[in-house]
Design a protein around this motif. Structure first.
Motif, mmCIF file in Angstrom:
data_model
loop_
_atom_site.group_PDB
_atom_site.id
_atom_site.type_symbol
_atom_site.label_atom_id
_atom_site.label_comp_id
_atom_site.label_asym_id
_atom_site.label_seq_id
_atom_site.Cartn_x
_atom_site.Cartn_y
_atom_site.Cartn_z
ATOM 1 N N GLU A 34 -4.169 2.803 -9.469
ATOM 2 C CA GLU A 34 -4.547 1.770 -10.431
ATOM 3 C C GLU A 34 -6.018 1.368 -10.307
ATOM 4 O OE1 GLU A 34 -2.417 0.285 -12.832
ATOM 5 O OE2 GLU A 34 -1.279 2.083 -12.282
ATOM 6 N N ASN A 35 -6.762 2.092 -9.442
ATOM 7 C CA ASN A 35 -8.182 1.783 -9.207
ATOM 8 C C ASN A 35 -8.383 0.335 -8.769
ATOM 9 O OD1 ASN A 35 -9.245 4.394 -9.976
ATOM 10 N ND2 ASN A 35 -8.734 3.844 -12.088
ATOM 11 N N LEU A 36 -7.527 -0.088 -7.851
ATOM 12 C CA LEU A 36 -7.583 -1.448 -7.329
ATOM 13 C C LEU A 36 -7.889 -1.414 -5.835
ATOM 14 C CD1 LEU A 36 -4.470 -2.924 -9.160
ATOM 15 C CD2 LEU A 36 -6.867 -3.522 -9.583
ATOM 16 N N PRO A 37 -8.457 -2.496 -5.295
ATOM 17 C CA PRO A 37 -8.771 -2.528 -3.860
ATOM 18 C C PRO A 37 -7.514 -2.447 -3.003
ATOM 19 C CG PRO A 37 -9.081 -4.693 -4.855
ATOM 20 C CD PRO A 37 -8.873 -3.734 -5.980
ATOM 21 N N ASN A 38 -7.682 -1.924 -1.804
ATOM 22 C CA ASN A 38 -6.559 -1.750 -0.889
ATOM 23 C C ASN A 38 -6.266 -3.021 -0.101
ATOM 24 O OD1 ASN A 38 -6.637 1.756 0.188
ATOM 25 N ND2 ASN A 38 -6.509 0.858 -1.837
ATOM 26 N N LEU A 39 -5.041 -3.091 0.415
ATOM 27 C CA LEU A 39 -4.641 -4.151 1.332
ATOM 28 C C LEU A 39 -4.910 -3.704 2.765
ATOM 29 C CD1 LEU A 39 -1.153 -5.280 -0.053
ATOM 30 C CD2 LEU A 39 -3.423 -6.121 -0.684
ATOM 31 N N ASP A 40 -4.853 -4.664 3.697
ATOM 32 C CA ASP A 40 -4.905 -4.315 5.112
ATOM 33 C C ASP A 40 -3.542 -4.603 5.744
ATOM 34 O OD1 ASP A 40 -4.783 -7.086 5.775
ATOM 35 O OD2 ASP A 40 -6.966 -7.234 5.766
ATOM 36 N N LEU A 41 -3.387 -4.203 6.994
ATOM 37 C CA LEU A 41 -2.084 -4.300 7.651
ATOM 38 C C LEU A 41 -1.619 -5.747 7.784
ATOM 39 C CD1 LEU A 41 0.077 -2.465 8.872
ATOM 40 C CD2 LEU A 41 -1.063 -2.716 11.088
ATOM 41 N N ALA A 42 -2.543 -6.652 8.061
ATOM 42 C CA ALA A 42 -2.159 -8.057 8.211
ATOM 43 C C ALA A 42 -1.573 -8.608 6.916
ATOM 44 C CB ALA A 42 -3.364 -8.890 8.640
ATOM 45 N N GLN A 43 -2.138 -8.215 5.783
ATOM 46 C CA GLN A 43 -1.595 -8.667 4.499
ATOM 47 C C GLN A 43 -0.193 -8.119 4.278
ATOM 48 O OE1 GLN A 43 -5.179 -7.245 2.338
ATOM 49 N NE2 GLN A 43 -5.045 -9.175 1.204
ATOM 50 N N VAL A 44 -0.008 -6.835 4.561
ATOM 51 C CA VAL A 44 1.301 -6.221 4.354
ATOM 52 C C VAL A 44 2.362 -6.878 5.226
ATOM 53 C CG1 VAL A 44 2.617 -4.094 4.756
ATOM 54 C CG2 VAL A 44 0.505 -4.023 3.449
ATOM 55 N N HIS A 45 2.000 -7.235 6.459
ATOM 56 C CA HIS A 45 2.952 -7.934 7.326
ATOM 57 C C HIS A 45 3.494 -9.186 6.641
ATOM 58 C CE1 HIS A 45 1.526 -6.198 11.453
ATOM 59 N NE2 HIS A 45 2.426 -5.437 10.866
ATOM 60 N N GLN A 46 2.657 -9.872 5.896
ATOM 61 C CA GLN A 46 3.067 -11.108 5.236
ATOM 62 C C GLN A 46 3.899 -10.861 3.983
ATOM 63 O OE1 GLN A 46 2.509 -14.278 6.575
ATOM 64 N NE2 GLN A 46 1.970 -12.923 8.269
ATOM 65 N N PHE A 47 3.837 -9.644 3.450
ATOM 66 C CA PHE A 47 4.522 -9.342 2.196
ATOM 67 C C PHE A 47 5.871 -8.667 2.398
ATOM 68 C CE2 PHE A 47 0.158 -8.828 -0.118
ATOM 69 C CZ PHE A 47 -0.058 -10.188 0.024
ATOM 70 N N ILE A 48 6.174 -8.227 3.627
ATOM 71 C CA ILE A 48 7.409 -7.502 3.918
ATOM 72 C C ILE A 48 8.573 -8.473 4.097
ATOM 73 C CG2 ILE A 48 8.563 -6.051 5.661
ATOM 74 C CD1 ILE A 48 5.855 -4.783 6.246
ATOM 75 N N GLY A 49 9.753 -8.048 3.660
ATOM 76 C CA GLY A 49 10.959 -8.781 4.012
ATOM 77 C C GLY A 49 11.790 -9.288 2.857
ATOM 78 N N ASP A 50 11.212 -9.317 1.651
ATOM 79 C CA ASP A 50 11.940 -9.864 0.507
ATOM 80 C C ASP A 50 12.282 -8.807 -0.532
ATOM 81 O OD1 ASP A 50 11.977 -12.611 1.363
ATOM 82 O OD2 ASP A 50 9.834 -12.669 0.951
ATOM 83 N N GLY A 51 12.216 -7.541 -0.146
ATOM 84 C CA GLY A 51 12.550 -6.466 -1.063
ATOM 85 C C GLY A 51 11.326 -5.863 -1.727
ATOM 86 N N ALA A 52 11.494 -4.636 -2.242
ATOM 87 C CA ALA A 52 10.377 -3.898 -2.833
ATOM 88 C C ALA A 52 9.768 -4.587 -4.056
ATOM 89 C CB ALA A 52 10.817 -2.478 -3.178
ATOM 90 N N PRO A 53 10.566 -5.145 -4.976
ATOM 91 C CA PRO A 53 9.937 -5.809 -6.130
ATOM 92 C C PRO A 53 9.011 -6.956 -5.727
ATOM 93 C CG PRO A 53 12.248 -5.377 -6.581
ATOM 94 C CD PRO A 53 12.035 -5.086 -5.122
ATOM 95 N N MET A 54 9.416 -7.735 -4.722
ATOM 96 C CA MET A 54 8.566 -8.839 -4.283
ATOM 97 C C MET A 54 7.331 -8.322 -3.553
ATOM 98 S SD MET A 54 8.016 -11.997 -4.448
ATOM 99 C CE MET A 54 9.590 -12.611 -5.051
ATOM 100 N N LEU A 55 7.478 -7.249 -2.784
ATOM 101 C CA LEU A 55 6.323 -6.627 -2.138
ATOM 102 C C LEU A 55 5.288 -6.220 -3.177
ATOM 103 C CD1 LEU A 55 4.831 -5.135 0.234
ATOM 104 C CD2 LEU A 55 6.284 -3.161 -0.307
ATOM 105 N N VAL A 56 5.736 -5.558 -4.230
ATOM 106 C CA VAL A 56 4.827 -5.108 -5.283
ATOM 107 C C VAL A 56 4.221 -6.303 -6.019
ATOM 108 C CG1 VAL A 56 4.723 -3.884 -7.489
ATOM 109 C CG2 VAL A 56 5.933 -2.867 -5.540
ATOM 110 N N THR A 57 5.028 -7.294 -6.309
ATOM 111 C CA THR A 57 4.533 -8.491 -6.997
ATOM 112 C C THR A 57 3.443 -9.177 -6.181
ATOM 113 O OG1 THR A 57 6.658 -8.845 -8.105
ATOM 114 C CG2 THR A 57 5.198 -10.751 -7.897
ATOM 115 N N ARG A 58 3.690 -9.363 -4.893
ATOM 116 C CA ARG A 58 2.705 -10.022 -4.030
ATOM 117 C C ARG A 58 1.442 -9.182 -3.889
ATOM 118 N NH1 ARG A 58 7.377 -11.644 0.325
ATOM 119 N NH2 ARG A 58 7.877 -13.710 -0.531
ATOM 120 N N THR A 59 1.615 -7.869 -3.826
ATOM 121 C CA THR A 59 0.464 -6.982 -3.686
ATOM 122 C C THR A 59 -0.484 -7.116 -4.869
ATOM 123 O OG1 THR A 59 1.624 -5.363 -2.311
ATOM 124 C CG2 THR A 59 -0.236 -4.560 -3.621
#
Length: 224
Positions: A34-59
């Motif tokens: 999507e030509n968008l900036p990447n996340l880092d590991l610390a951000q992903v840690h905060q986005f995990i746990g509520d299912g894939a749709p929420m992970l994508v939404t938060r990202t």
């Protein structure tokens, strides 16, 4: 084996496996498309746990391009296609997990209750060698509800013919504690996972720093 619960339910990501690096790879490949900036590991840690749709939404919200509800499903499907194509690395299993699950499963039934989609969960379990230890697997898309709703835990316990009062939930975050409490289970939390708040504040019945310490915590709770 000393007195133990009738069954044990486990969370997956952050409890049994360190999946964050693979999730980060998958989500950043989607962002690259999507030509968008990447996340880092610390951000992903905060986005995990509520299912894939929420992970994508938060990202997408984090990189400044919030998704409308109609786009979440399509982007989630694209993310899952990327993630499922990644080779699962057996080294992602936390220390002591395989040996402890092997020992526990020889005496009591175990189930996996995760918000990760079921197909991806089965694929990872097979690839890392943990599949034989579980008599039931409930994913985030297996039922109409997912954790923190108690439904997935109740479904797993019904499959195992285990009473809630004699079953223990093992996880790493608030969803596990909330779902466990609502389902009538005691809860053990590991301290090394992906909680979004201090693990001491989650309200678990026991905390374990190392997975190999889990059997003693289970026995302690089962003994009352």
């Amino acid at each position: 084996m000393s007195l133990m619960p009738a069954a044990v339910l486990f969370d997956f990501d952050g409890t049994l496996i360190d999946s964050a690096p693979d999730i980060l790879t998958g989500i950043n490949r989607l962002l690259d498309e999507e030509n968008l900036p990447n996340l880092d590991l610390a951000q992903v840690h905060q986005f995990i746990g509520d299912g894939a749709p929420m992970l994508v939404t938060r990202t997408f919200a984090a990189v400044g391009r919030p998704l409308d509800p109609d786009s979440v499903s399509a982007m989630t499907d694209r993310y899952m296609a990327i993630y499922e194509a990644l080779p699962a690395d057996p080294s992602c299993v936390f220390p002591g997990v395989a040996e402890t699950l092997a020992s526990l499963s020889a005496d009591i039934p175990l189930a996996l209750v995760t918000n990760k989609p079921e197909r991806a969960t089965h694929a990872v379990l097979e690839a890392i060698g943990l599949a034989p230890y579980f008599k039931a697997v409930v994913g985030g898309d297996s039922l109409p509800t997912r954790k923190p709703h108690p439904g997935p835990l109740l479904h797993a316990m019904a499959h195992l013919a285990a009473a809630p009062g004699k079953t223990i939930m093992v996880g790493d975050g608030a969803n596990d504690v909330t779902a466990g409490r609502a389902a009538g289970c005691q809860v053990v939390c590991v301290t090394y996972g992906y909680p979004r708040m201090p693990v001491e504040q989650l309200g678990a019945d026991r905390l374990v720093d190392h997975f190999r310490d889990l059997p003693s915590a289970l026995a302690d709770l089962a003994a009352g």
